[in-house]
Design a protein around this motif. Structure first.
Motif, PDB file in Angstrom:
ATOM      1  N   ARG A 261       0.842  -1.202   0.000  1.00  0.00           N
ATOM      2  CA  ARG A 261       0.000   0.000   0.000  1.00  0.00           C
ATOM      3  C   ARG A 261       0.878   1.252   0.000  1.00  0.00           C
ATOM      4  O   ARG A 261       2.064   1.203   0.291  1.00  0.00           O
ATOM      5  CB  ARG A 261      -0.908   0.009   1.231  1.00  0.00           C
ATOM      6  N   ASN A 262       0.245   2.398  -0.301  1.00  0.00           N
ATOM      7  CA  ASN A 262       1.001   3.648  -0.338  1.00  0.00           C
ATOM      8  C   ASN A 262       0.317   4.741   0.466  1.00  0.00           C
ATOM      9  O   ASN A 262      -0.805   4.571   0.956  1.00  0.00           O
ATOM     10  CB  ASN A 262       1.289   4.091  -1.774  1.00  0.00           C
ATOM     11  N   THR A 331      -7.217  11.771  -2.429  1.00  0.00           N
ATOM     12  CA  THR A 331      -7.770  11.844  -3.790  1.00  0.00           C
ATOM     13  C   THR A 331      -6.751  12.432  -4.758  1.00  0.00           C
ATOM     14  O   THR A 331      -6.558  11.918  -5.867  1.00  0.00           O
ATOM     15  CB  THR A 331      -9.050  12.706  -3.791  1.00  0.00           C
ATOM     16  N   ILE A 332      -6.086  13.507  -4.353  1.00  0.00           N
ATOM     17  CA  ILE A 332      -5.108  14.181  -5.226  1.00  0.00           C
ATOM     18  C   ILE A 332      -3.982  13.236  -5.615  1.00  0.00           C
ATOM     19  O   ILE A 332      -3.581  13.162  -6.783  1.00  0.00           O
ATOM     20  CB  ILE A 332      -4.544  15.438  -4.533  1.00  0.00           C
ATOM     21  N   PHE A 333      -3.465  12.473  -4.656  1.00  0.00           N
ATOM     22  CA  PHE A 333      -2.313  11.599  -4.909  1.00  0.00           C
ATOM     23  C   PHE A 333      -2.706  10.163  -5.247  1.00  0.00           C
ATOM     24  O   PHE A 333      -1.845   9.346  -5.555  1.00  0.00           O
ATOM     25  CB  PHE A 333      -1.368  11.605  -3.697  1.00  0.00           C
ATOM     26  N   LYS A 334      -4.027   9.879  -5.161  1.00  0.00           N
ATOM     27  CA  LYS A 334      -4.543   8.538  -5.504  1.00  0.00           C
ATOM     28  C   LYS A 334      -3.826   7.446  -4.687  1.00  0.00           C
ATOM     29  O   LYS A 334      -3.315   6.462  -5.225  1.00  0.00           O
ATOM     30  CB  LYS A 334      -4.396   8.255  -6.999  1.00  0.00           C
ATOM     31  N   THR A 335      -3.819   7.628  -3.360  1.00  0.00           N
ATOM     32  CA  THR A 335      -3.127   6.685  -2.485  1.00  0.00           C
ATOM     33  C   THR A 335      -4.112   5.821  -1.702  1.00  0.00           C
ATOM     34  O   THR A 335      -5.304   6.139  -1.600  1.00  0.00           O
ATOM     35  CB  THR A 335      -2.215   7.426  -1.490  1.00  0.00           C
ATOM     36  N   ASP A 336      -3.582   4.739  -1.137  1.00  0.00           N
ATOM     37  CA  ASP A 336      -4.406   3.842  -0.333  1.00  0.00           C
ATOM     38  C   ASP A 336      -4.719   4.447   1.032  1.00  0.00           C
ATOM     39  O   ASP A 336      -5.820   4.264   1.561  1.00  0.00           O
ATOM     40  CB  ASP A 336      -3.676   2.507  -0.134  1.00  0.00           C
ATOM     41  N   TYR A 337      -3.734   5.136   1.613  1.00  0.00           N
ATOM     42  CA  TYR A 337      -3.917   5.759   2.924  1.00  0.00           C
ATOM     43  C   TYR A 337      -3.475   7.215   2.863  1.00  0.00           C
ATOM     44  O   TYR A 337      -2.642   7.597   2.039  1.00  0.00           O
ATOM     45  CB  TYR A 337      -3.077   5.052   3.993  1.00  0.00           C
TER      46      TYR A 337
END
Length: 402
Positions: A261-262, A331-337
């Motif tokens: 995950r990121n 949302t901006i970085f499209k990350t999991d956390y």
């Protein structure tokens, strides 16, 4: 336990640089069966270092000295020890060959000076520098002389450990450290007091940090220490994030890596400190995508997309703003956390409703956003920033773990 004393050498430690080695040496020495009785800092003057050696040697059998072994005119530790112990300084071919193998130009006087060592010293090679470590035993006293930079002396420590254990004929002591967050030193002690009273033959130490605590348990019986660790875990597991050499940023990074995950981060009052902690861990590029340091309301609104109405109605330091910061950076970085931090670091800017030390934290994943609130009682700016950063990563740890 035997007694040890630490001498830090360097004028810079008295003027503009803080020495942070004492807790590190304390933990390492405890595992060898030594209690660090004290620390003294000496400036780069011969008399000052000799006075420190005299002071320390009256109070301990093991004296650790770091600093003052470099190649410049003000590196006088070796000369001070020589005069204090009445030991000659000699030229070492062993050191010369070692430095030549490292492509050092020993024709330069300052490099050649590094080849001089104390006569009869046991030498410890330095893989990360030019100054050898030296161990001198005189009667019942043992002097361990190490270079100042941590990356140099820490690589020498396994050799130091072996020499000291052999010199004092000691069994190695077993030590465990339990890492806690979001609990005070007093609260932790109150929970653990019955265990400490029941198993009073063990040595316990609690070290308070920025909204964190380290609890150390020491004894020469490994099984006994492990059983107490298990008892403590049963009582306090909700506050534990790691053990021994773990850091909260390292534990979070390991969890993200193992899960594939990121992470993204939105910071305000911490000013980028959380991102700095995350990127202090080698390999963090595998899971840390990026962050936004949205210090002003303008940036919160224009870059982080926090609603203007939210900022006007609830303020930048609010549950609602923390929630939007966390969700929007994810949302901006499209990350999991993602995690967000917004608060009042002081010393100005507080009010009765929102005092200095008030911080909101937002943690988001694909299913939910959790917002937590804490008010840190230490009111100096740096303490609040550090406490908020540790707490943000601890809340993130809890979300990932769940």
């Amino acid at each position: 336990m035997n007694d040890a004393f630490y001498i830090a050498v360097g004028t810079e430690l008295l003027n503009f640089r803080v020495n942070l080695y004492s807790p590190v040496f304390s933990q390492k020495l405890m595992r060898l069966g030594f209690n660090l009785k004290g620390e003294i800092t000496a400036c780069d003057e011969l008399k000052s270092i000799i006075d420190a050696l005299n002071f320390a040697s009256k109070r301990a059998d093991l004296i650790i000295i770091s600093g003052g072994l470099g190649p410049t005119f003000d590196d006088l530790t070796r000369e001070a020890v020589s005069k204090f112990l009445n030991i000659n300084i000699i030229y070492s071919k062993e050191v010369e060959h070692f430095l030549l193998d490292k492509n050092c130009d020993i024709s330069k006087p300052n490099i050649k000076n590094q080849c001089y060592v104390l006569e009869s010293a046991r030498l410890i090679k330095n893989d990360n520098g030019t100054a050898f470590g030296e161990v001198i035993s005189t009667g019942k006293k043992c002097f361990v002389i190490l270079p100042g930079p941590r990356n140099e002396w820490e690589s020498m420590w396994p050799d130091v450990k072996n020499i000291v254990l052999k010199e004092f004929q000691l069994p190695e002591i077993y030590n465990r450290v339990i890492r806690f967050a979001d609990i005070s030193e007093v609260s932790l002690e109150n929970i653990l007091r019955p265990i400490m009273q029941k198993s009073n033959e063990l040595r316990y130490t609690v070290l308070a940090g920025p909204n964190s605590c380290d609890f150390s348990i020491t004894h020469n019986n490994k099984r006994l220490v492990d059983s107490v660790v298990d008892e403590i875990k049963g009582l306090t597991n909700e506050y534990i994030y790691g053990y021994d050499d773990d850091t909260i940023e390292g534990v979070v990074g390991k969890m993200l890596s193992e899960k594939g995950r990121n992470l993204s981060i939105a910071e305000s009052c911490t000013g980028g400190l959380v991102s700095s902690m995350i990127t202090d861990v080698s390999g963090s590029s595998r899971y840390y995508i990026g962050g936004i340091n949205a210090y002003s309301n303008e940036i919160k609104e224009r870059i982080l997309n926090v609603k203007k109405e939210t900022l006007e109605k609830y303020g930048a330091v609010s549950e609602q703003t923390a929630k939007e910061m966390s969700e929007n950076v994810r949302t901006i970085f499209k990350t999991d956390y993602s995690v967000s931090i917004t608060g009042i670091a002081g010393p100005d800017g507080g009010s009765i409703e929102k005092p200095v030390g008030l911080v909101f934290f937002g943690m988001s994943d694909k299913d939910k956003t959790i917002v937590e609130k804490r008010t840190f009682i230490k009111k100096d700016r740096l303490s609040i920033k550090k406490a908020a950063s540790n707490t943000a990563l601890y809340f993130l740890y809890k979300m990932i773990k769940s």
